[in-house]
Design an enzyme around this catalytic site. Structure first.
Site, short mmCIF file in Angstrom:
data_model
loop_
_atom_site.label_atom_id
_atom_site.label_comp_id
_atom_site.label_asym_id
_atom_site.label_seq_id
_atom_site.Cartn_x
_atom_site.Cartn_y
_atom_site.Cartn_z
N HIS A 91 4.30 -0.33 0.93
CA HIS A 91 4.60 -1.15 2.38
C HIS A 91 3.60 -2.25 2.17
O HIS A 91 2.32 -2.35 1.81
CB HIS A 91 4.41 -0.12 3.32
CG HIS A 91 4.53 -1.20 4.53
ND1 HIS A 91 3.37 -1.26 5.33
CD2 HIS A 91 5.63 -1.53 5.11
CE1 HIS A 91 3.68 -2.05 6.63
NE2 HIS A 91 4.95 -2.25 6.24
N HIS A 105 0.80 -1.10 0.12
CA HIS A 105 0.03 0.15 -0.04
C HIS A 105 0.80 1.20 -0.02
O HIS A 105 1.83 1.43 0.64
CB HIS A 105 -0.80 -0.03 1.35
CG HIS A 105 -1.82 -1.06 1.28
ND1 HIS A 105 -2.07 -1.97 2.51
CD2 HIS A 105 -2.34 -1.97 0.49
CE1 HIS A 105 -2.71 -2.86 2.47
NE2 HIS A 105 -3.02 -2.99 1.07
N TYR A 130 1.35 1.30 13.41
CA TYR A 130 1.71 2.42 12.47
C TYR A 130 1.63 3.48 12.69
O TYR A 130 0.48 4.03 13.15
CB TYR A 130 1.03 2.10 11.06
CG TYR A 130 0.84 0.83 10.41
CD1 TYR A 130 1.76 0.47 9.09
CD2 TYR A 130 -0.01 -0.32 10.84
CE1 TYR A 130 1.19 -0.54 8.53
CE2 TYR A 130 0.18 -1.42 10.33
CZ TYR A 130 0.65 -1.73 8.98
OH TYR A 130 0.48 -2.75 8.48
#
Length: 186
Positions: A122, A65, A135
Site C-alpha cells: 500500500h 509498504h 489507518y
C-alpha cells in the site's frame, strides 16, 4: 442498516468502501468502522493498531509498504484531510493479478475508504497540501516483518498522477523487482 456501500475492484479482495454520512445543518456523522458490516467486505478479526499520518507537501509519495507473514495485515485507509491517490499492489503468489495495481482517490469530502487485504502493498500520493490519513490495521506493526516496494519501480509502472515531489529515503532504497520475485505466501 449498513452505513457502508462496498464496491469490488479489479483485484480480488481489494474493496472500495463508501461511507454513508448522516447529516443535518450542524454537520454530519460518518461511521469509520463497524466489525459486523465490514465482515461482509472481508475484514476479519479486530483492530490491532490505528495510525494517523500527516503529509505536508503535494505530490509526496508514501509507500509502498506491507508486512510479511506471520504478521501480514489488512488495512482500512481513510483520508481525513486533503486528498490522496491511494494505491494497492497485489503481491499474492499465484494470484491472477500478481503485481497489478489499483488506485482510488480518497479525500476528506468523498467519504471513501480502501480496504486492503493481506498480501498487498500500500502507498499513496498526496494530491493536495497537508493530507491526513487514518489507518486501521488488523495486526500490530512488527519491525522484523516490515517490507516495501520502490514506488517508482518500472516493473510496476504506477502512473502517479502528479510529478513525485518527495519520497522518503527508506522508500526510495527498496530494491527494484526482478524476475525472481515470486510474491507473498500466507
Amino acid at each position: 442498516m449498513s452505513r457502508f456501500l462496498v464496491h469490488d475492484t479489479p483485484l480480488a479482495g481489494l474493496k472500495l468502501i463508501e461511507r454513508k454520512p448522516v447529516g443535518d445543518a450542524r454537520g454530519f456523522l460518518s461511521r469509520l468502522f463497524c466489525a459486523s458490516d465490514l465482515a461482509t467486505a472481508g475484514w476479519i478479526g479486530g483492530i490491532a493498531q490505528i495510525n494517523h499520518t500527516q503529509t505536508r507537501k503535494q505530490g509526496a509519495v508514501r509507500g509502498l509498504h506491507f508486512q510479511r507473514a506471520p504478521h501480514a495485515e489488512m488495512k482500512l485507509v481513510s483520508c481525513l484531510r486533503g486528498a490522496v491517490w491511494d494505491v494497492a499492489v497485489d503481491l499474492r503468489a499465484g494470484s491472477p493479478t500478481f503485481l497489478k495495481w489499483h488506485a482510488v482517490e480518497l479525500s476528506a469530502g468523498n467519504h471513501r475508504a480502501f480496504l486492503i487485504p493481506e498480501g498487498f502493498a500500500h502507498g499513496f500520493q498526496t494530491l493536495t497540501e497537508d493530507c491526513e490519513l487514518l489507518y486501521l490495521h488488523s495486526a500490530a506493526y512488527a519491525p522484523d516483518a516490515e517490507d516495501g516496494l520502490q514506488p517508482q519501480d518500472p516493473a510496476l509502472a504506477i502512473a502517479w498522477p502528479l510529478a513525485v515531489s518527495e519520497v522518503s529515503l527508506r522508500d526510495a532504497q527498496h530494491a527494484l523487482l526482478t524476475q525472481a520475485y515470486t510474491g507473498l505466501t500466507p
